[in-house]
Design an enzyme around this catalytic site. Structure first.
Site, PDB file in Angstrom:
ATOM      1  N   SER A   1       0.939  -1.092  -0.001  1.00 55.15           N
ATOM      2  CA  SER A   1      -0.022  -0.034   0.022  1.00 55.15           C
ATOM      3  C   SER A   1       1.071   1.155   0.116  1.00 55.15           C
ATOM      4  CB  SER A   1      -1.063  -0.075   1.157  1.00 55.15           C
ATOM      5  OG  SER A   1      -1.988   1.049   1.003  1.00 55.15           O
TER       6      SER A   1
ATOM      7  N   ASP B   1      -8.450  -6.144  -5.580  1.00 47.85           N
ATOM      8  CA  ASP B   1      -8.201  -4.515  -5.022  1.00 47.85           C
ATOM      9  C   ASP B   1      -8.956  -3.364  -5.800  1.00 47.85           C
ATOM     10  OD1 ASP B   1      -6.826  -2.560  -3.717  1.00 47.85           O
ATOM     11  OD2 ASP B   1      -4.764  -3.444  -4.126  1.00 47.85           O
TER      12      ASP B   1
ATOM     13  N   HIS C   1      -8.211  -4.932  -1.363  1.00 44.73           N
ATOM     14  CA  HIS C   1      -7.041  -4.422  -0.989  1.00 44.73           C
ATOM     15  C   HIS C   1      -6.161  -5.082   0.216  1.00 44.73           C
ATOM     16  CE1 HIS C   1      -3.574  -1.243  -0.734  1.00 44.73           C
ATOM     17  NE2 HIS C   1      -3.952  -1.072   0.527  1.00 44.73           N
TER      18      HIS C   1
END
Length: 329
Positions: A128, A271, A304
């Site tokens: 991330s 995601d 995610h």
């Protein structure tokens, strides 16, 4: 060099951000796991939005992957992780969060490596926003690492990402329960509709007379509020919004043509935040001018957050990188 002889935190002196803010003294705290610094190949792990430098050990958020005889084997590697200054894990707070960009954090981390007398890393890995910092580090210092492993991230924040960060910022600045409410919204970005469907099946929490998805979201909001500072959330959200190695710089190809590092991009097929489509486009662009770039994908319904959930898949993907070679001490 013995770890006990290194000051922690390091002090970054006279640092001017991209936006022109001068910080005479910035503390950069860090953690080291595994073999002592300068005795083995070094893996730098960059933490995500609510994470910290405690990547391994009893409270390690990635200890399924990092440790003795694990994929990132602390019997073979030195694992280093910095705390993003202002992430709330130490006493340092940044109130003027708009002073900073992701590139500023990359510059700070590179200065930290200099202070630790580290000239070359085996790997920079991050998920991330931590992966965004990793991209920025490679663009700034193309010879700093042998491998780059950005997971569930990209080299730039898309319009979709910027829009979600803008909404997060509005919640953080205007809500009466900013951390709780921002976290509730964020969980919708971190997971996927299919993940929620599998987990909750439209069931009710009879004690509270609400849907279980609602009680789950409220729980996560309250849980984060208890351990996370508002100033830290604002800062990390700002970093998530400002990932862009080409901003006020050279173009993508020019920047990444300078590095010999092998780039292993790991996406997640579900995601909603850093989409697999964007990851594949980055991979295809890199392949036009760079041979040692690879793309692999976590297959998951969980969106995610799958890089924090699908440990077995991630373990297998990383094992190809960390166990396929003989590590020379």
């Amino acid at each position: 060099m013995k770890l006990e002889n290194i000051p922690n935190p390091l002090i970054i002196q006279n640092f001017t951000t991209e936006n022109g803010a001068l910080y005479h003294s910035l503390p950069l705290s860090f953690a080291v796991f595994g073999l002592p610094l300068h005795s083995a190949p070094i893996v730098l792990v960059n933490h995500a939005l609510t994470g910290n430098a405690e990547v391994a050990g009893e409270n390690g958020w990635w200890n399924d992957l990092i440790g003795d005889n694990k994929t990132i084997d602390t019997d073979k590697f030195t694992v280093l992780s910095f705390n993003v200054p202002g992430n709330g894990h130490d006493a340092f707070i940044i109130e003027n969060y708009q002073n900073f960009t992701t590139r500023d954090i990359a510059r700070i981390f590179l200065k930290g490596l200099d202070l630790l007398d580290i000239t070359n890393l085996h790997t920079i890995i991050g998920g991330s926003v931590g992966g965004g910092v990793a991209w920025e580090m490679l663009a700034l210092a193309p010879n700093s690492t042998q491998n780059l492993i950005p997971i569930a991230t990209d080299w730039k924040s898309t319009d979709w990402m910027i829009a979600n960060c803008y909404l997060q910022e509005q919640i953080l600045n205007n809500s009466s329960k900013p951390v709780e409410d921002a976290r509730i919204h964020a969980m919708l970005c971190y997971r996927s509709p299919e993940s929620f469907k599998e987990k909750f099946q439209r069931t009710l929490n009879e004690n509270l007379s609400i849907f279980n998805i609602e009680s789950w979201l409220a729980h996560h909001g309250k849980k984060l509020q208890q351990r996370y500072q508002l100033s830290s959330y604002r800062l990390m959200n700002q970093l998530l919004k400002t990932i862009d190695i080409t901003r006020n710089s050279e173009d993508f190809e020019t920047l990444l043509s300078r590095t010999n590092a092998t780039i292993h991009i790991i996406g997640i097929n579900s995601d909603l935040f850093f989409t697999a489509k964007e990851n594949k486009e980055t991979y295809q662009e890199l392949k036009k001018f760079k041979h040692n770039v690879f793309y692999s994908e976590i297959d998951s319904i969980h969106g995610h957050d799958a890089f924090l959930i699908e440990y077995k898949q991630l373990d297998q993907l990383l094992a190809d990188i960390f166990k396929a070679e003989t590590i020379a001490k």
